[in-house]
Design a protein around this motif. Sequence first.
Motif, mmCIF file in Angstrom:
data_model
loop_
_atom_site.group_PDB
_atom_site.id
_atom_site.type_symbol
_atom_site.label_atom_id
_atom_site.label_comp_id
_atom_site.label_asym_id
_atom_site.label_seq_id
_atom_site.Cartn_x
_atom_site.Cartn_y
_atom_site.Cartn_z
ATOM 1 N N UNK A 26 0.895 -1.167 -0.064
ATOM 2 C CA UNK A 26 -0.124 -0.096 -0.060
ATOM 3 C C UNK A 26 0.932 1.397 0.029
ATOM 4 N N UNK A 27 2.064 1.059 0.721
ATOM 5 C CA UNK A 27 2.904 2.395 0.948
ATOM 6 C C UNK A 27 3.846 2.740 -0.340
ATOM 7 N N UNK A 28 3.795 1.502 -0.885
ATOM 8 C CA UNK A 28 4.511 1.663 -2.561
ATOM 9 C C UNK A 28 3.713 2.393 -3.447
ATOM 10 N N UNK A 29 2.344 1.944 -3.478
ATOM 11 C CA UNK A 29 1.606 2.505 -4.396
ATOM 12 C C UNK A 29 1.003 4.121 -3.987
ATOM 13 N N UNK A 30 1.277 4.265 -2.621
ATOM 14 C CA UNK A 30 0.795 5.646 -2.009
ATOM 15 C C UNK A 30 1.834 6.527 -2.442
ATOM 16 N N UNK A 31 3.212 5.957 -2.313
ATOM 17 C CA UNK A 31 4.507 6.759 -2.755
ATOM 18 C C UNK A 31 4.257 7.494 -4.172
ATOM 19 N N UNK A 32 3.832 6.416 -5.149
ATOM 20 C CA UNK A 32 3.839 6.637 -6.579
ATOM 21 C C UNK A 32 2.658 7.873 -6.721
ATOM 22 N N UNK A 33 1.434 7.813 -6.055
ATOM 23 C CA UNK A 33 0.440 8.844 -6.238
ATOM 24 C C UNK A 33 0.886 10.137 -5.647
ATOM 25 N N UNK A 34 1.528 9.957 -4.427
ATOM 26 C CA UNK A 34 1.959 11.328 -3.932
ATOM 27 C C UNK A 34 3.034 12.059 -4.618
ATOM 28 N N UNK A 88 -1.445 7.949 12.990
ATOM 29 C CA UNK A 88 -2.124 7.583 11.923
ATOM 30 C C UNK A 88 -3.100 8.507 11.480
ATOM 31 N N UNK A 89 -4.121 8.981 12.319
ATOM 32 C CA UNK A 89 -4.635 10.052 12.019
ATOM 33 C C UNK A 89 -4.016 11.526 11.607
ATOM 34 N N UNK A 90 -3.104 11.796 12.337
ATOM 35 C CA UNK A 90 -2.253 12.940 11.948
ATOM 36 C C UNK A 90 -1.666 12.817 10.590
ATOM 37 N N UNK A 91 -1.016 11.884 10.389
ATOM 38 C CA UNK A 91 -0.257 11.587 9.148
ATOM 39 C C UNK A 91 -1.192 11.736 7.758
ATOM 40 N N UNK A 96 -3.448 14.913 3.508
ATOM 41 C CA UNK A 96 -4.580 15.260 2.345
ATOM 42 C C UNK A 96 -4.934 16.746 2.352
ATOM 43 N N UNK A 97 -4.877 17.504 3.427
ATOM 44 C CA UNK A 97 -5.328 18.585 3.484
ATOM 45 C C UNK A 97 -4.348 19.766 3.159
ATOM 46 N N UNK A 203 -4.728 12.838 -7.244
ATOM 47 C CA UNK A 203 -3.935 11.732 -6.735
ATOM 48 C C UNK A 203 -3.716 12.073 -5.371
ATOM 49 N N UNK A 204 -3.849 13.436 -4.870
ATOM 50 C CA UNK A 204 -3.930 13.531 -3.478
ATOM 51 C C UNK A 204 -4.954 12.830 -2.707
ATOM 52 N N UNK A 205 -6.049 12.791 -3.307
ATOM 53 C CA UNK A 205 -7.164 11.794 -2.702
ATOM 54 C C UNK A 205 -6.705 10.352 -2.781
ATOM 55 N N UNK A 206 -6.144 9.828 -3.770
ATOM 56 C CA UNK A 206 -5.681 8.458 -3.889
ATOM 57 C C UNK A 206 -4.676 8.057 -2.826
ATOM 58 N N UNK A 207 -3.665 9.090 -2.443
ATOM 59 C CA UNK A 207 -2.868 8.905 -1.678
ATOM 60 C C UNK A 207 -3.212 8.759 -0.469
ATOM 61 N N UNK A 208 -4.281 9.481 -0.035
ATOM 62 C CA UNK A 208 -5.237 9.374 1.281
ATOM 63 C C UNK A 208 -5.648 8.355 1.212
ATOM 64 N N UNK A 209 -6.483 7.762 0.174
ATOM 65 C CA UNK A 209 -7.081 6.459 0.393
ATOM 66 C C UNK A 209 -6.041 5.093 0.771
ATOM 67 N N UNK A 210 -4.978 5.346 -0.190
ATOM 68 C CA UNK A 210 -4.025 4.013 0.044
ATOM 69 C C UNK A 210 -3.352 4.408 1.695
ATOM 70 N N UNK A 211 -3.059 5.330 1.956
ATOM 71 C CA UNK A 211 -2.615 5.771 3.495
ATOM 72 C C UNK A 211 -3.446 5.138 4.447
ATOM 73 N N UNK A 212 -4.593 5.366 4.383
ATOM 74 C CA UNK A 212 -5.684 5.177 5.405
ATOM 75 C C UNK A 212 -5.749 3.672 5.416
ATOM 76 N N UNK A 213 -5.665 2.939 4.603
ATOM 77 C CA UNK A 213 -5.877 1.242 4.356
ATOM 78 C C UNK A 213 -4.690 0.843 5.193
#
Length: 711
Positions: A26-34, A88-91, A96-97, A203-213
């Motif tokens: 998940x963090x690998x995909x999140x890194x690409x989105x970010x 986790x909530x802080x990160x 995303x904001x 892509x910011x929203x995609x990063x948020x979704x992947x990180x939250x999982x």
Amino acid sequence: MDKQSDASDVAITELPRQEVQRALRLWTWEGSAATIWGTFCGGAFQTGFALYLGCSEFIIGALAAIPAFAGLLQLFSSYYAQRYGNRKQIVIWSGVLGRLLWLPMLLIPFVLPKSLWVGVFLLLTVLSSALLNIGGPLWTAWISDLVPKDYRGRYFGRRNMYAGFVGMVASILGGLFIDHATKQATMSQPLAFGALFGVAGVFALCSFFLGSRSPDVAPSVSAAGASAPGPKAALRYYSAPFRDRNFRRIMLYNAILAAATGIAGQFFTVYQIKYLHFDYTVMQLLGAVASIAGLGVMPLWGYLADKYGNKPILAICNVLVIIAPFLWLVTVPDSFPGLWTVTHGGHVIVSFSKIDICVLNLIAGASWAGVGLTQFNMMIGLAPPEQRTVYVSAVSATTGIIGGIAPLLGGAMITAMAETHFPATGMVRNSYHIVFLASALFRAVALLLLQPIREEGSNSTRYVIDQLRATKPIASFRNISRLSKGSVASRQAAAEQLATIRTPVAVEELVRALDDVSLRVREEAARALGEIGDERAVTPLVVKLTDPSSGITNAAATALGKIGSSHALPSLAAAAQLGPLSRQLAALEALGRIDDDRVSGLLISLASSNDASVRSTAIRALIEREDPSAGNAMAVILDRETDPATVTTLADALGRARTRREHRGAWAAAARSGPDFHTDRSPFRNQRRRKHCRRPRLALPLPGPGSLRAR
């Protein structure tokens, strides 16, 4: 789904292996989105948008300083998270904001008067950077708790490689879009930038979704001082990194390196736009060269960092990054967009500047990939696990201060020298070149500050360079990768290639291959270790030599003989005297290659064995050693030997030994004869000239030992 989401918010002390692997994916995909978001909202596109809004060089420098100064907020966020938990909530939410604040920026040219453009742009940039920095050290602690220590180099290398690839593609597509939109007049420049920022928001929203999982992992030990109330406890918490002498060194190193990048980082883009007159497509294509170089070497840097330690790899990469600023000094403007152009007369004119930038981007891309990877891994490796959050925050704070001042200094230098007259020729022709030289100076100072840092388990830089010089790194790395995966034939072929290359870099991987499920791979790995001849393989090979269940006792003995280390002598001696017979013979042959005075006596004793094959092999090993002190013992063995083949071998060996003694005596006599020796050189010179004259061979009466004594 809500229950699953709530469950994933709970920090777990230890995760099953499958969950860890899922989280890392998940963090690998999140890194690409970010990275896609960062590509569209940073770098050349941020600088281009700022120039459109009317920002000066000093304001451009301030834009680079804002994220650095915002890093100071990490100190407070780390204390809050360490004391109250829920990192986790802080990160997730701060990330995303902070990214979505770029959506209001696209409205600036449409809803605000021009006089407010720069001010509102700076304000939104400050807020975005502040939110993004709040979660920085918490994410670092979170991901370092997930990734096993001995796997960090390879994981972050692969994650950065994927992120670098998508970032490269995104930068090229973004550059093509901006240039096409503005040059073809399909849309205005602010509308084109707005569309780019809008895609970045997706892509910011995609990063948020992947990180939250991803599940969180609670630190095993809470940081001292973080959970206790009061100013004294907070002071102890914040001062811990600064009381750690070794960590103070890495903080200083990171700060100076941040100054090196900050003082000139933004102005490389401004220089290309205003001085070299490049469009966005050209800039992104040239930047893609750096991305490709980084992608190509990132797995190699990760592998070498896990193998030799982060510090030596960081030192090597730090040397390389010093080169790039000097190559910027020789660039000059040209009037054509490509690498070359053809004149009306058919002449080809090459763009020297673009080729130069390609070269420097190759060097910079490869070296900065290694710097970023090893710098991060060394930082989290030196920080105590229970205080990693505040340690990372301290690094962010120090680099924030220094890295925030550096862009302002760079902008002030360029602004102050704007009216300065520079020579039209030479290495320094404008104020940008002064800033580039200052960046090179800071990089060199950082290299000096790296030397005192201690990293447990790392090798010296000289040792790593010697290892790399003794091998072919690319071919070795490719075969090392094949050695741990694929079919049996593929793994066996990889071991064979490593034996041919004789690369010391592969010793640890070949040692692990000694436990491969395939007997053929195990045997080939042992043979490769023998060909390489590195003493690090002695102990693992001795273990296999003494373990009949390994199935490679013979191959291990042969490899130990090729290595020739006396440390293997006791084990080889024991194997030479005990069955099974095949292992005895392999151990005897290996003993013949070990340069140790004790070997001859052992071989002489085994030359009297009742087993003809053991006796013959011991004699051959003794002959191979060419030990002059064993001549009398071999003569005695010859007298009592009855095996025809062994008698012939012994007689030939004794004859050669006698000839060598005669030759040495003749040379000594010639040397004593005075100056004539230097003119005549050798008493055997005439003999060497008579190539067709052969010495008569004596016929050996067989098989009687009595007749041998009579001879």
